[in-house]
Design an enzyme around this catalytic site. Structure first.
Site, PDB file in Angstrom:
ATOM      1  N   THR A  74      -1.238  -3.354  -4.275  1.00  0.00           N
ATOM      2  CA  THR A  74      -0.513  -2.531  -3.313  1.00  0.00           C
ATOM      3  C   THR A  74       0.074  -1.325  -4.029  1.00  0.00           C
ATOM      4  O   THR A  74       0.151  -1.291  -5.265  1.00  0.00           O
ATOM      5  CB  THR A  74       0.584  -3.338  -2.591  1.00  0.00           C
ATOM      6  N   TYR A  75       0.468  -0.358  -3.238  1.00  0.00           N
ATOM      7  CA  TYR A  75       1.058   0.878  -3.766  1.00  0.00           C
ATOM      8  C   TYR A  75       2.523   0.942  -3.366  1.00  0.00           C
ATOM      9  O   TYR A  75       2.903   0.546  -2.254  1.00  0.00           O
ATOM     10  CB  TYR A  75       0.323   2.100  -3.196  1.00  0.00           C
ATOM     11  N   HIS A  76       3.362   1.417  -4.280  1.00  0.00           N
ATOM     12  CA  HIS A  76       4.744   1.766  -3.965  1.00  0.00           C
ATOM     13  C   HIS A  76       4.987   3.195  -4.417  1.00  0.00           C
ATOM     14  O   HIS A  76       4.449   3.635  -5.447  1.00  0.00           O
ATOM     15  CB  HIS A  76       5.732   0.844  -4.672  1.00  0.00           C
ATOM     16  N   GLY A 162       9.043  -9.069  -1.493  1.00  0.00           N
ATOM     17  CA  GLY A 162       9.359  -8.937  -0.075  1.00  0.00           C
ATOM     18  C   GLY A 162       8.380  -8.093   0.706  1.00  0.00           C
ATOM     19  O   GLY A 162       7.188  -8.389   0.736  1.00  0.00           O
ATOM     20  N   CYS A 180      -4.665  -4.241  -0.581  1.00  0.00           N
ATOM     21  CA  CYS A 180      -4.755  -5.645  -0.160  1.00  0.00           C
ATOM     22  C   CYS A 180      -6.197  -6.120  -0.025  1.00  0.00           C
ATOM     23  O   CYS A 180      -6.483  -7.080   0.701  1.00  0.00           O
ATOM     24  CB  CYS A 180      -3.985  -5.869   1.136  1.00  0.00           C
TER      25      CYS A 180
END
Length: 219
Positions: A74-76, A162, A180
């Site tokens: 995933t990317y943040h 989370g 994902c």
């Protein structure tokens, strides 16, 4: 009692992991209250326990962190609200699937505050929106984009990691991974959906919908 903390600026990922692990340990030991922690990160990719190395399309684009949370890549990054939940499932029923459903429901209820219909799909983690504003797919179906990701870890039945909700991130940054592990659907944000939602707006909605989703805990 659940503490709420909002961190200003961009929180380095290793710092966030260290704080979460310590807080989760303190909660398990009965030395701290539960915590919901709202942050933004600098641009980075994280790999969950199910990550496939082939899904890291551009490994040199941003820092990559291995993490013990569930899920894949995933990317943040800036413009994305990351919500770290350190909740005690010893007091909330030791049911992981129920807890994940509660997280999904929390996101859906929060999106509904902005008249966005979030949905879940079997076999696809996260929360999705149907794009009525886009052309039909090759199969004649309406396209669907992911607006929120979910990935948690439990230690002694206390959660950490989370959810992340896209408010106004640079959606091009998702191009360095297969988010994902899903190639046939895209990624969107509240602003991409045409909603002038700010991070503060989202935070207020998250706080308002939390209690109605998670309710009281056992005492």
């Amino acid at each position: 009692m659940v503490d709420w903390t909002v961190s200003e600026g961009l929180t380095p990922y290793p710092e966030a992991v260290a704080l979460m692990e310590q807080r989760a340990a303190d909660i398990a030991a009965g030395q701290a209250d539960e915590l919901v922690w709202l942050v933004e990160h600098p641009p980075l990719y994280t790999a969950g326990t199910s990550a496939n190395s082939a899904d890291l399309v551009d490994p040199d684009r941003f820092p990559v962190f291995d993490t013990k949370r569930g899920g894949q890549y995933t990317y943040h990054g800036p413009g994305q609200r990351v919500v770290y939940v350190m909740l005690d499932l010893n007091k909330r029923g030791r049911d992981v699937r129920c807890f994940v459903r509660q997280l999904e429901a929390w996101v859906i209820e929060t999106l509904a505050e902005f008249n966005v219909r979030g949905e879940i799909r079997p076999g696809r983690v996260g929360v999705w929106v149907v794009r009525d504003d886009k052309p039909l797919t090759a199969t004649g179906a309406k396209p669907e984009d992911k607006v929120a990701a979910i990935g948690i870890r439990l230690r002694k039945w206390v959660s950490f990691h989370g959810i992340s909700i896209n408010v106004e991130p640079d959606l091009d940054h998702f191009g360095g991974i297969v988010p994902c592990g899903i190639t046939e659907h895209g990624v969107t944000s509240l602003v991409d959906l045409g909603l002038p939602v700010s991070m503060d707006d989202l935070d207020v909605a998250l706080r308002r919908t939390f209690d109605q989703t998670f309710g009281d805990i056992e005492t």
